[in-house]
Design an enzyme around this catalytic site. Structure first.
Site, short mmCIF file in Angstrom:
data_model
loop_
_atom_site.label_atom_id
_atom_site.label_comp_id
_atom_site.label_asym_id
_atom_site.label_seq_id
_atom_site.Cartn_x
_atom_site.Cartn_y
_atom_site.Cartn_z
N ASP A 92 0.85 -1.19 0.00
CA ASP A 92 0.00 0.00 0.00
C ASP A 92 0.89 1.24 0.00
OD1 ASP A 92 -3.23 0.50 0.98
OD2 ASP A 92 -1.82 2.19 1.06
N ASN A 103 -13.04 -3.44 1.92
CA ASN A 103 -14.06 -2.41 2.11
C ASN A 103 -15.04 -2.42 0.94
OD1 ASN A 103 -12.88 -1.39 4.53
ND2 ASN A 103 -11.35 -0.31 3.30
N GLN A 145 -14.09 2.62 1.37
CA GLN A 145 -13.52 2.21 0.08
C GLN A 145 -13.25 3.45 -0.77
OE1 GLN A 145 -15.93 -0.30 -2.48
NE2 GLN A 145 -14.13 -0.96 -3.65
N VAL A 186 -10.96 3.01 -3.70
CA VAL A 186 -10.63 2.52 -5.05
C VAL A 186 -11.64 1.42 -5.41
CG1 VAL A 186 -8.87 1.51 -6.56
CG2 VAL A 186 -8.17 3.03 -4.69
N HIS A 246 -10.10 -5.48 -3.68
CA HIS A 246 -8.77 -5.67 -3.10
C HIS A 246 -8.90 -5.99 -1.63
CE1 HIS A 246 -9.80 -1.43 -2.64
NE2 HIS A 246 -9.06 -1.42 -1.54
N HIS A 257 -6.84 -5.70 2.02
CA HIS A 257 -5.72 -5.16 2.80
C HIS A 257 -5.22 -6.27 3.71
CE1 HIS A 257 -6.80 -0.82 2.11
NE2 HIS A 257 -7.97 -1.38 1.87
P1 5GP Z 1 -9.62 1.31 0.00
O1 5GP Z 1 -9.64 2.65 0.68
O2 5GP Z 1 -10.33 1.41 -1.35
O3 5GP Z 1 -10.10 0.16 0.82
O4 5GP Z 1 -8.11 0.99 -0.29
C1 5GP Z 1 -7.38 1.64 -1.28
C2 5GP Z 1 -5.95 1.65 -0.83
O5 5GP Z 1 -5.15 2.00 -1.95
C3 5GP Z 1 -5.65 2.67 0.26
O6 5GP Z 1 -5.16 2.01 1.42
C4 5GP Z 1 -4.58 3.58 -0.35
O7 5GP Z 1 -3.57 3.92 0.57
C5 5GP Z 1 -4.04 2.74 -1.49
N1 5GP Z 1 -3.54 3.49 -2.63
C6 5GP Z 1 -4.07 4.62 -3.17
N2 5GP Z 1 -3.35 5.00 -4.25
C7 5GP Z 1 -2.35 4.10 -4.38
C8 5GP Z 1 -1.27 3.97 -5.31
O8 5GP Z 1 -1.10 4.75 -6.25
N3 5GP Z 1 -0.42 2.91 -5.13
C9 5GP Z 1 -0.60 2.02 -4.11
N4 5GP Z 1 0.29 1.02 -4.02
N5 5GP Z 1 -1.59 2.12 -3.22
C10 5GP Z 1 -2.46 3.14 -3.35
#
Ligand code: 5GP
Length: 131
Positions: free
Chosen positions: A48, A104, A111, A113, A117, A119
Site C-alpha cells: 500500500d 471495504n 472504500q 478505489v 482488493h 488489505h
Molecule cells: P480502500 O480505501 O479502497 O479500501 O483501499 C485503497 C488503498 O489504496 C488505500 O489504502 C490507499 O492507501 C491505497 N492506494 C491509493 N493510491 C495508491 C497507489 O497509487 N499505489 C498504491 N500502491 N496504493 C495506493
C-alpha cells in the site's frame, strides 16, 4: 451514417474506459509503479502506498470487480486464490503469527478505489475493533 455511429460509439467507449480505469488497473497493466510482492494470472500483491502498519499489503484481483458485493457466482473461485496467496506471503515474509485481512465495500466503509482488493496488515499490535 453507420460508420459514423460506430466511430462515435468507440470514442465514447474509450472516454468511459479512461474515466473508469482505476489506479489498480493501471498498476496491473504496468502503467503506474508499485512494489510487487507476487503476481499470477488472477491476482497481484503490492505494498500500500500509504501504509497503516509496518506491513500493509494489497491483494488485488486482476479482474476489475468493483467490490466484494459485486462479485458474481462465477467469480467466487478467485477468493480461494486470494486467501492462498495471503497465507503464502505471510509465511514467506514471516508475519504468519498475526495479521488482519480487510476488504471495504462502499465509501461508507472507507472504500476509495472501486476495484476489489484485500488489505493485509501486520507488524504492529492491531486493536480488536479495527484500530
Ligand atoms: P480502500 O480505501 O479502497 O479500501 O483501499 C485503497 C488503498 O489504496 C488505500 O489504502 C490507499 O492507501 C491505497 N492506494 C491509493 N493510491 C495508491 C497507489 O497509487 N499505489 C498504491 N500502491 N496504493 C495506493
Amino acid at each position: 451514417m453507420g460508420d459514423q455511429r460506430r466511430c462515435s460509439k468507440s470514442f465514447e467507449d474509450s472516454i468511459r474506459e479512461k474515466i473508469m480505469t482505476t489506479i489498480f488497473e493501471k498498476i496491473i497493466k504496468g502503467e503506474l509503479p508499485a512494489n510487487i510482492h507476487y503476481e499470477d494470472e488472477e491476482v497481484i500483491c503490492i505494498d500500500d502506498k500509504y501504509p497503516q502498519a509496518p506491513i500493509h499489503l494489497l491483494v488485488i484481483t486482476k479482474k476489475p470487480i468493483p467490490s466484494i458485493h459485486e462479485m458474481s457466482e462465477a467469480d467466487y473461485y478467485l477468493l480461494g486464490n486470494v486467501f492462498k496467496v495471503i497465507k503464502m506471503l505471510a509465511d514467506q515474509m514471516n508475519f504468519e503469527d498475526s495479521y488482519r485481512i480487510i476488504t471495504n465495500h462502499g465509501s461508507g466503509a472507507g472504500q476509495t478505489v472501486p476495484h476489489l482488493h484485500f488489505h493485509v496488515l501486520s507488524g504492529r499490535q492491531l486493536g480488536a475493533k479495527g484500530g
